[in-house]
Design a protein around this motif. Structure first.
Motif, PDB file in Angstrom:
ATOM      1  N   ALA A   1     -25.542 -34.732 -30.338  1.00  0.00           N
ATOM      2  CA  ALA A   1     -25.483 -33.618 -31.975  1.00  0.00           C
ATOM      3  C   ALA A   1     -24.661 -33.857 -32.303  1.00  0.00           C
ATOM      4  O   ALA A   1     -23.733 -34.319 -33.282  1.00  0.00           O
TER       5      ALA A   1
ATOM      6  N   THR B   1     -21.394 -34.959 -35.923  1.00  0.00           N
ATOM      7  CA  THR B   1     -21.048 -34.142 -36.914  1.00  0.00           C
ATOM      8  C   THR B   1     -19.826 -34.249 -36.955  1.00  0.00           C
ATOM      9  O   THR B   1     -18.806 -33.978 -37.754  1.00  0.00           O
TER      10      THR B   1
ATOM     11  N   GLU C   1     -25.798 -27.847 -39.378  1.00  0.00           N
ATOM     12  CA  GLU C   1     -26.511 -29.501 -39.673  1.00  0.00           C
ATOM     13  C   GLU C   1     -25.940 -30.235 -38.187  1.00  0.00           C
ATOM     14  O   GLU C   1     -27.177 -30.754 -38.344  1.00  0.00           O
ATOM     15  N   GLY C   2     -25.790 -30.523 -37.300  1.00  0.00           N
ATOM     16  CA  GLY C   2     -25.734 -31.326 -36.764  1.00  0.00           C
ATOM     17  C   GLY C   2     -26.588 -30.895 -35.583  1.00  0.00           C
ATOM     18  O   GLY C   2     -27.268 -31.896 -35.063  1.00  0.00           O
TER      19      GLY C   2
ATOM     20  N   THR D   1     -30.552 -32.469 -36.569  1.00  0.00           N
ATOM     21  CA  THR D   1     -30.083 -33.679 -36.586  1.00  0.00           C
ATOM     22  C   THR D   1     -31.240 -34.140 -35.702  1.00  0.00           C
ATOM     23  O   THR D   1     -31.879 -35.727 -35.943  1.00  0.00           O
ATOM     24  N   SER D   2     -31.452 -33.979 -35.265  1.00  0.00           N
ATOM     25  CA  SER D   2     -32.962 -34.749 -33.723  1.00  0.00           C
ATOM     26  C   SER D   2     -33.254 -33.800 -33.532  1.00  0.00           C
ATOM     27  O   SER D   2     -33.416 -32.486 -33.259  1.00  0.00           O
TER      28      SER D   2
END
Lengths: 345, 345
Positions: free
Chosen positions: A278, A282, B260-261, B264-265
């Motif tokens: 992830a 990003t 933020e990254g 994401t999951s």
């Protein structure tokens, strides 16, 4: 010689095969990647012929899309630029720039000595009539995408009239190459108010405010640059160079710290494995190599400077960038802008 | 009045209780934290008496370590500094600076208007005889610890003689406050070579090279600042301000992107929980609030500017910083340095 005949919609890009830390390997690789991705590009690799051929032999590509023009000298990064450009007539930079000058190439891409590229751009390719100084204008990543930083190393101790031209050329570039309508232009300052700043900024601010052909939004403080508060960030070259290099420096140090932090315990190492994909996604937006190199605007032809440590991906993007630049007729637009300004004055 | 009598080893720090985004709450809290940590500090809170008392009532501390001096006006950040200092005689900044001038305080800490603090420092506290311009010198975090960035906002359009004094004052500060022997001094430049730079840097470089009382290591490019390549980083104020603010801007944007990254999951969220404690520990070094505020060097007394958004932790560290400054007799050393220079010339 058939391959050298000019097809109407093919862009011819000279590439300095000898410039940069990873020449010629990564440069040639990037050239191959570019032509394999785009049919309408011909790359002219300029440099030591046998070395280039050795590299080219590693790859598959359409032969008519890559040519070699021999240049047996190389300009080193620590050479005095003016002297190097004058003396080393058979260097890859000088030979490549002459191709642009003679119209045999539309553009040149080089990862070599910044000084030599700036000097060569001015002395060999030459300025568009009316342009006082050609600025180096890289794209820098922001949380909204990217902003154009102009000028970033070409002209220290600039005057306000230079910064005004930078603002206009930057607007043209961002609008037509990046597709941003009515791009926001801001001047780098140490406070938000009009009366803040050094002499240069105080002198330039009111002129920019009165320019009808740009969307001037005022001052930008350095802390707001990464948020993407402006599309065109105007500054004098010394300041621009500091911004560009600090951007890279702070970014890479933080990544290093974060990696280090993730390796401190078993718990964090497991966590790192889980967040890695992830994070990679990003942080991809932050990889400047995806934006290609920095154009030197306002010349009679396109000169693009890529990072000295550019890998094939950046070289590829820099070559492809030349297509957009040519297709969008950026230089014609800059000339038009100059003509309109003359009419006004 | 007994508490106001001067104890030999007690440092008296005036604190602008009304300055900054979080005044008076965080300022008063920081003052209480400082005196509860150090016995040898007396804090004089300057500002609206009833507001300060309301805040003080929330905490426990030794009464003789905190005094209040009333000042009923406040200088806002958007006021023109010179005018504000002249007209608002009963503002917390002016009253606090007068305490320093009269010797009733050794130092003043303020999170208020930078402009007013710079002007007040020069007009009220006054320069040490022989100092041309007092620079603002914050510590910035690096991968090796911290470096002193000097000047960072006090004097735009500086001359080379100013930069030379900045280098020397910065060396004295870093040596005695941070305990770094023979601190490395570098000038911010756009290339490593001596002939690189704008007019100011080209003029200053050879003078610094010939200074026997500093350890000048040459130019530093902005990308090497975060690695801690130099202990004292000298530059003109406009450039310094850009460096300081971009440091903060790039750092906070990257952290935002990373967070933020990680969100994401589900996989990355679990990973984030695992890496969080280790990351927090590593990134703690990056929290500028641990370094206190930025001293304005070269004045007849110590003036410390903290961030406008400073919380109690930064206020506390800024107050404690004043102790080291006074105990190490930094101003006496700066005077000594000036005298030695006179002897040489």
């Amino acid at each position: 010689m058939e391959a050298k005949e000019r097809m109407n919609d093919t862009i011819r890009v000279a590439v300095d095969a000898m410039g940069g830390d990873n020449a010629p390997e990564e440069i040639v690789k990037g050239a191959v990647e570019a032509v394999n991705e785009k049919d309408n590009i011909t790359v002219i690799l300029v440099g030591k012929k046998n070395k280039i051929e050795n590299e080219l032999n590693k790859y598959r590509y359409r032969a008519e899309q890559i040519e070699i023009v021999s240049a047996e000298e190389v300009i080193d990064c620590d050479e005095a630029p003016v002297m190097a450009i004058r003396k080393k007539k058979d260097s890859s930079i000088v030979v490549g720039m002459n191709l642009v000058k003679k119209g045999e190439a539309d553009a040149i891409v080089s990862a070599g000595s910044t000084g030599a590229i700036l000097v060569g751009g001015q002395m060999i390719v030459g300025r568009i009539k009316g342009i006082e100084r050609p600025p180096l204008a890289p794209l820098i990543p922001t949380s909204k995408g990217a902003s154009l930083l102009i000028d970033c190393g070409a002209n220290v101790d600039a005057r306000s009239s230079h910064l005004v031209q930078f603002s206009k050329m930057g607007s043209v570039y961002v609008k037509h190459v990046m597709g941003i309508e009515n791009p926001k232009v801001a001047i780098v300052n140490i406070g938000a108010e009009e009366e803040k700043g050094n002499m240069l900024v105080k002198e330039t601010y009111p002129i920019l405010k009165n320019c009808n052909d740009i969307n001037f939004i005022g001052s930008i403080e350095a802390r707001d640059i990464p948020t993407g508060a402006a599309d065109v960030i105007v500054c004098e070259a010394f300041v621009g160079n500091v911004i560009l290099k600090l951007y890279e420096g702070v970014g890479s140090m933080m990544l290093h710290k974060i990696k280090e932090g993730m390796m401190t315990s078993i718990r964090s190492k497991i966590g790192a494995l889980l967040v890695k994909p992830a994070l990679k996604e990003t942080l991809k937006d932050f990889d400047t190599s995806n934006y290609g190199g920095a154009p030197l605007l306002g010349l009679n032809g396109l000169v693009v400077k890529t990072h000295g440590n550019a890998k094939s991906n950046e070289v590829k993007h820099s070559i492809i960038q030349c297509v957009t630049f040519s297709e969008q007729r950026i230089n014609e637009m800059i000339k038009e802008m100059l003509m309109n300004n003359e009419k006004i004055n």
